[in-house]
Design a protein around this motif. Structure first.
Motif, mmCIF file in Angstrom:
data_model
loop_
_atom_site.group_PDB
_atom_site.id
_atom_site.type_symbol
_atom_site.label_atom_id
_atom_site.label_comp_id
_atom_site.label_asym_id
_atom_site.label_seq_id
_atom_site.Cartn_x
_atom_site.Cartn_y
_atom_site.Cartn_z
ATOM 1 N N GLY A 117 0.797 -1.224 0.000
ATOM 2 C CA GLY A 117 0.000 0.000 0.000
ATOM 3 C C GLY A 117 0.826 1.269 0.000
ATOM 4 N N ALA A 118 2.113 1.175 0.335
ATOM 5 C CA ALA A 118 2.988 2.354 0.300
ATOM 6 C C ALA A 118 3.526 2.609 -1.106
ATOM 7 N N LEU A 119 3.401 1.626 -1.988
ATOM 8 C CA LEU A 119 3.844 1.805 -3.370
ATOM 9 C C LEU A 119 2.736 2.455 -4.185
ATOM 10 N N ASP A 120 3.129 3.230 -5.174
ATOM 11 C CA ASP A 120 2.135 3.881 -6.021
ATOM 12 C C ASP A 120 1.270 2.842 -6.739
ATOM 13 N N ALA A 121 0.033 3.199 -6.993
ATOM 14 C CA ALA A 121 -0.900 2.318 -7.711
ATOM 15 C C ALA A 121 -0.304 1.928 -9.060
ATOM 16 N N GLY A 122 -0.610 0.716 -9.477
ATOM 17 C CA GLY A 122 -0.137 0.219 -10.765
ATOM 18 C C GLY A 122 1.204 -0.487 -10.700
ATOM 19 N N HIS A 123 1.691 -0.782 -9.494
ATOM 20 C CA HIS A 123 2.999 -1.424 -9.357
ATOM 21 C C HIS A 123 3.003 -2.857 -9.866
ATOM 22 N N GLY A 124 1.862 -3.513 -9.908
ATOM 23 C CA GLY A 124 1.762 -4.857 -10.453
ATOM 24 C C GLY A 124 2.201 -5.978 -9.535
ATOM 25 N N LEU A 125 2.609 -5.668 -8.315
ATOM 26 C CA LEU A 125 3.036 -6.716 -7.382
ATOM 27 C C LEU A 125 1.826 -7.278 -6.645
ATOM 28 N N HIS A 126 1.905 -8.546 -6.277
ATOM 29 C CA HIS A 126 0.829 -9.202 -5.536
ATOM 30 C C HIS A 126 1.439 -10.328 -4.715
ATOM 31 N N PRO A 127 0.788 -10.712 -3.621
ATOM 32 C CA PRO A 127 1.342 -11.795 -2.805
ATOM 33 C C PRO A 127 1.462 -13.098 -3.593
ATOM 34 N N GLU A 128 2.599 -13.766 -3.393
ATOM 35 C CA GLU A 128 2.829 -15.093 -3.970
ATOM 36 C C GLU A 128 2.724 -16.174 -2.900
ATOM 37 N N THR A 129 2.824 -15.749 -1.633
ATOM 38 C CA THR A 129 2.815 -16.667 -0.502
ATOM 39 C C THR A 129 1.949 -16.084 0.604
ATOM 40 N N VAL A 130 1.218 -16.931 1.302
ATOM 41 C CA VAL A 130 0.424 -16.527 2.462
ATOM 42 C C VAL A 130 1.079 -17.164 3.684
ATOM 43 N N ILE A 131 1.368 -16.332 4.706
ATOM 44 C CA ILE A 131 2.064 -16.851 5.884
ATOM 45 C C ILE A 131 1.270 -16.597 7.162
ATOM 46 N N TRP A 132 1.605 -17.359 8.196
ATOM 47 C CA TRP A 132 0.953 -17.297 9.509
ATOM 48 C C TRP A 132 -0.555 -17.542 9.389
ATOM 49 N N THR A 133 -0.933 -18.509 8.564
ATOM 50 C CA THR A 133 -2.353 -18.811 8.380
ATOM 51 C C THR A 133 -2.996 -19.350 9.656
ATOM 52 N N GLU A 134 -2.206 -19.967 10.535
ATOM 53 C CA GLU A 134 -2.804 -20.496 11.773
ATOM 54 C C GLU A 134 -3.256 -19.377 12.710
ATOM 55 N N ASP A 135 -2.778 -18.166 12.523
ATOM 56 C CA ASP A 135 -3.218 -17.028 13.333
ATOM 57 C C ASP A 135 -4.411 -16.294 12.722
ATOM 58 N N ALA A 136 -4.776 -16.635 11.512
ATOM 59 C CA ALA A 136 -5.865 -15.936 10.822
ATOM 60 C C ALA A 136 -7.205 -16.219 11.502
ATOM 61 N N PRO A 137 -8.131 -15.246 11.466
ATOM 62 C CA PRO A 137 -9.459 -15.497 12.028
ATOM 63 C C PRO A 137 -10.199 -16.542 11.195
ATOM 64 N N GLU A 138 -11.216 -17.130 11.788
ATOM 65 C CA GLU A 138 -11.942 -18.210 11.099
ATOM 66 C C GLU A 138 -12.613 -17.752 9.808
ATOM 67 N N TRP A 139 -12.893 -16.467 9.669
ATOM 68 C CA TRP A 139 -13.559 -15.959 8.468
ATOM 69 C C TRP A 139 -12.592 -15.642 7.327
ATOM 70 N N ALA A 140 -11.274 -15.726 7.594
ATOM 71 C CA ALA A 140 -10.278 -15.407 6.561
ATOM 72 C C ALA A 140 -10.355 -16.417 5.423
ATOM 73 N N SER A 141 -10.115 -15.939 4.232
ATOM 74 C CA SER A 141 -10.041 -16.846 3.087
ATOM 75 C C SER A 141 -8.697 -16.627 2.402
ATOM 76 N N PHE A 142 -8.147 -17.714 1.887
ATOM 77 C CA PHE A 142 -6.828 -17.691 1.267
ATOM 78 C C PHE A 142 -6.944 -18.155 -0.170
#
Length: 146
Positions: free
Chosen positions: A99-124
């Motif tokens: 979110g600190a990078l200007d819009a249009g940077h084209g980057l996106h997460p490739e890995t999801v981490i610490w999923t065991e801490d996510a709330p039950e409503w989280a989706s991956f």
């Protein structure tokens, strides 16, 4: 888009430019990230420190993460925008908030981490690599040229 990746905080008091490509991109669901992201994950790109240039005043906070490492979060003291984080285990890397990078940077997460801490409503995204806790550090890219 490819490097350079420009960015700024919400009020414009802090600007950044990243001149290298990310070593990795991650979405983090640890409790600390949920707290700073108002309940959701943080979305981040990991760069070599020397590839990240920042202008403007930053404030920071530190705490011990569940991994046992000390994390430092750097943010704009005027608007609160998270700019980047660093782990004591990897001081040569800067974890830049997408979110600190200007819009249009084209980057996106490739890995999801610490999923065991996510709330039950989280989706991956099932297409992404997923880790219940802290994964191994991302490998540094191979040097280019001779």
């Amino acid at each position: 888009m490819t490097a350079p990746y420009p960015g700024r905080c919400a009020c414009g008091a802090v600007t950044l430019e990243v001149t290298g490509e990310p070593i990795g991109t991650r979405q983090c669901w640890c409790r600390q990230c949920q707290q700073i992201a108002s309940g959701g994950p943080t979305n981040n790109a990991i760069f070599k420190v020397e590839d990240v240039a920042i202008e403007g005043e930053l404030a920071h906070a530190t705490w011990t993460a569940a991994s046992g490492n000390t994390l430092a979060f750097h943010f704009c003291p005027k608007c609160g925008t998270q700019v980047y984080a660093q782990s004591s285990a990897r001081p040569h890397l800067a974890t830049v908030r997408l979110g600190a990078l200007d819009a249009g940077h084209g980057l996106h997460p490739e890995t999801v981490i610490w999923t065991e801490d996510a709330p039950e409503w989280a989706s991956f995204d099932k297409a992404l690599e997923s880790w219940p806790r802290q994964p191994p550090a991302p490998a540094s890219p191979a040097p280019t040229g001779s």
